[in-house]
Design an enzyme around this catalytic site. Structure first.
Site, PDB file in Angstrom:
ATOM      1  N   ASN A 122       0.839  -1.208   0.000  1.00 51.01           N
ATOM      2  CA  ASN A 122       0.000   0.000   0.000  1.00 51.01           C
ATOM      3  C   ASN A 122       0.872   1.256   0.000  1.00 51.01           C
ATOM      4  O   ASN A 122       0.529   2.253  -0.639  1.00 51.01           O
ATOM      5  CB  ASN A 122      -0.946  -0.003   1.196  1.00 51.01           C
ATOM      6  CG  ASN A 122      -2.173  -0.846   0.921  1.00 51.01           C
ATOM      7  OD1 ASN A 122      -3.019  -0.471   0.109  1.00 51.01           O
ATOM      8  ND2 ASN A 122      -2.257  -2.009   1.560  1.00 51.01           N
ATOM      9  N   ARG A 170       4.046   2.001  25.675  1.00 53.70           N
ATOM     10  CA  ARG A 170       3.470   2.515  24.429  1.00 53.70           C
ATOM     11  C   ARG A 170       3.642   4.022  24.292  1.00 53.70           C
ATOM     12  O   ARG A 170       3.908   4.533  23.214  1.00 53.70           O
ATOM     13  CB  ARG A 170       1.969   2.191  24.412  1.00 53.70           C
ATOM     14  CG  ARG A 170       1.585   1.153  23.416  1.00 53.70           C
ATOM     15  CD  ARG A 170       0.117   0.840  23.523  1.00 53.70           C
ATOM     16  NE  ARG A 170      -0.053  -0.598  23.695  1.00 53.70           N
ATOM     17  CZ  ARG A 170       0.083  -1.488  22.728  1.00 53.70           C
ATOM     18  NH1 ARG A 170       0.383  -1.117  21.517  1.00 53.70           N
ATOM     19  NH2 ARG A 170      -0.070  -2.765  22.961  1.00 53.70           N
ATOM     20  N   HIS A 199      -8.136  -1.250   5.943  1.00 57.53           N
ATOM     21  CA  HIS A 199      -8.406  -2.571   6.530  1.00 57.53           C
ATOM     22  C   HIS A 199      -9.028  -3.454   5.445  1.00 57.53           C
ATOM     23  O   HIS A 199      -9.908  -3.000   4.706  1.00 57.53           O
ATOM     24  CB  HIS A 199      -9.368  -2.418   7.718  1.00 57.53           C
ATOM     25  CG  HIS A 199      -9.698  -3.729   8.358  1.00 57.53           C
ATOM     26  ND1 HIS A 199      -8.804  -4.383   9.195  1.00 57.53           N
ATOM     27  CD2 HIS A 199     -10.783  -4.531   8.262  1.00 57.53           C
ATOM     28  CE1 HIS A 199      -9.352  -5.532   9.582  1.00 57.53           C
ATOM     29  NE2 HIS A 199     -10.549  -5.643   9.037  1.00 57.53           N
ATOM     30  N   GLU A 207      -7.247  -2.309  -2.744  1.00 55.51           N
ATOM     31  CA  GLU A 207      -6.646  -1.446  -1.716  1.00 55.51           C
ATOM     32  C   GLU A 207      -5.727  -0.437  -2.374  1.00 55.51           C
ATOM     33  O   GLU A 207      -5.683   0.743  -2.011  1.00 55.51           O
ATOM     34  CB  GLU A 207      -5.834  -2.289  -0.716  1.00 55.51           C
ATOM     35  CG  GLU A 207      -6.673  -3.227   0.128  1.00 55.51           C
ATOM     36  CD  GLU A 207      -5.849  -3.913   1.208  1.00 55.51           C
ATOM     37  OE1 GLU A 207      -4.974  -3.265   1.809  1.00 55.51           O
ATOM     38  OE2 GLU A 207      -6.084  -5.114   1.449  1.00 55.51           O
TER      39      GLU A 207
HETATM   40  C1  GRF Z   1      -3.155  -4.763   3.911  1.00 55.64           C
HETATM   41  O1  GRF Z   1      -3.980  -5.843   3.554  1.00 55.64           O
HETATM   42  C2  GRF Z   1      -3.912  -3.768   4.749  1.00 55.64           C
HETATM   43  O2  GRF Z   1      -5.278  -3.700   4.421  1.00 55.64           O
HETATM   44  C3  GRF Z   1      -3.751  -4.304   6.140  1.00 55.64           C
HETATM   45  O3  GRF Z   1      -2.434  -4.836   6.168  1.00 55.64           O
HETATM   46  C4  GRF Z   1      -2.045  -5.193   4.863  1.00 55.64           C
HETATM   47  C5  GRF Z   1      -0.776  -4.468   4.576  1.00 55.64           C
HETATM   48  O4  GRF Z   1      -0.194  -4.859   3.358  1.00 55.64           O
HETATM   49  N1  GRF Z   1      -3.980  -3.282   7.104  1.00 55.64           N
HETATM   50  P1  GRF Z   1       0.999  -4.035   2.761  1.00 55.64           P
HETATM   51  O5  GRF Z   1       2.115  -4.014   3.803  1.00 55.64           O
HETATM   52  O6  GRF Z   1       0.520  -2.671   2.432  1.00 55.64           O
HETATM   53  O7  GRF Z   1       1.438  -4.791   1.530  1.00 55.64           O
END
Ligand code: GRF
Length: 217
Positions: A16, A67, A111, A176
């Protein structure tokens, strides 16, 4: 016009992140990545950023007692880089209410399900076990609860009868990579507003048509 400065938080593969990097390569795209922050030193996504000379920083949560200490370090790095919007992109740490509050409506997550269905981990296995006919992905503003917050955009994909978690994940991931850059663009164009925890988008393009699965014959 000044571009919106984005900070991307990752823990792993970074596909992403790559989609956002690719979008930012277009000169007319209204955002730029000011910092990629990872809590994992060998996250593959860091290499993607380095390849494009985007500033990166590793902040290992294990180096901090709690945290809050970890988040203070992140806050400092994000502020120093002038970040205006944080994108969580496969960032595998839970954030405290304090951090989330500080970035309210300036912190988004992607997500891989149609929220509010299937929050949390092992999403695709659970979708298949449940027998859902559609799944997809959601980009939303982050609130203190996990995978919760005002929805900005979603993409829907059909679940195939012979899917396993990997094939379903791959089908969703393609979308995504379209939805995340779209949302960042809408935010950078100041077209996204949150009122009473509901998002409105100025001049949205609503898709036509309905999907039925199995398709009517
Ligand atoms: C994705 O499927 C996103 O929706 C989730 O974690 C995954 C991350 O994938 N939160 P990447 O590291 O972006 O390839």
């Amino acid at each position: 016009m000044a571009k919106l400065k984005v900070g991307v938080l990752i823990s792993g593969r970074g596909s992403n992140l790559q989609a956002l990097i690719d979008a930012c390569e277009d000169e007319s795209y209204p955002a730029e990545i000011a910092l990629v922050l990872s809590n994992v030193a060998d996250a593959a996504g860091l290499k993607r950023a380095e390849a494009k000379k985007i500033p990166t920083k590793v902040i290992d949560h294990k180096a901090y007692e709690d945290r809050e200490g970890f988040e203070d370090a992140m806050q400092e790095a994000l502020t120093a880089a002038g970040v205006e919007l944080i994108c969580l992109a496969g960032f595998m740490r839970l954030l405290t209410e304090g951090f989330v509050g500080r970035w309210r409506d300036r912190l988004i997550n992607i997500h891989p399900s149609l929220l509010p269905a299937f929050r949390g981990l092992n999403v695709h296995d659970r979708v298949l076990e449940y027998g859902a006919r559609f799944s997809g992905c959601t980009v939303h503003f982050v609130r203190a609860a996990v995978d919760d917050g005002p929805i900005i955009a979603q993409a829907v994909v059909p679940v195939h009868q012979d899917d396993d978690a990997d094939s379903l994940a791959a089908r969703i991931l393609t979308h995504e990579h379209r939805v995340y850059p779209l949302v960042v663009r809408l935010i950078a164009q100041s077209r996204v507003r949150v009122t009473d925890d509901l998002v409105t988008v100025r001049d949205p393009q609503a898709p036509m048509g309905t999907m039925i699965n199995p398709a009517p014959e």
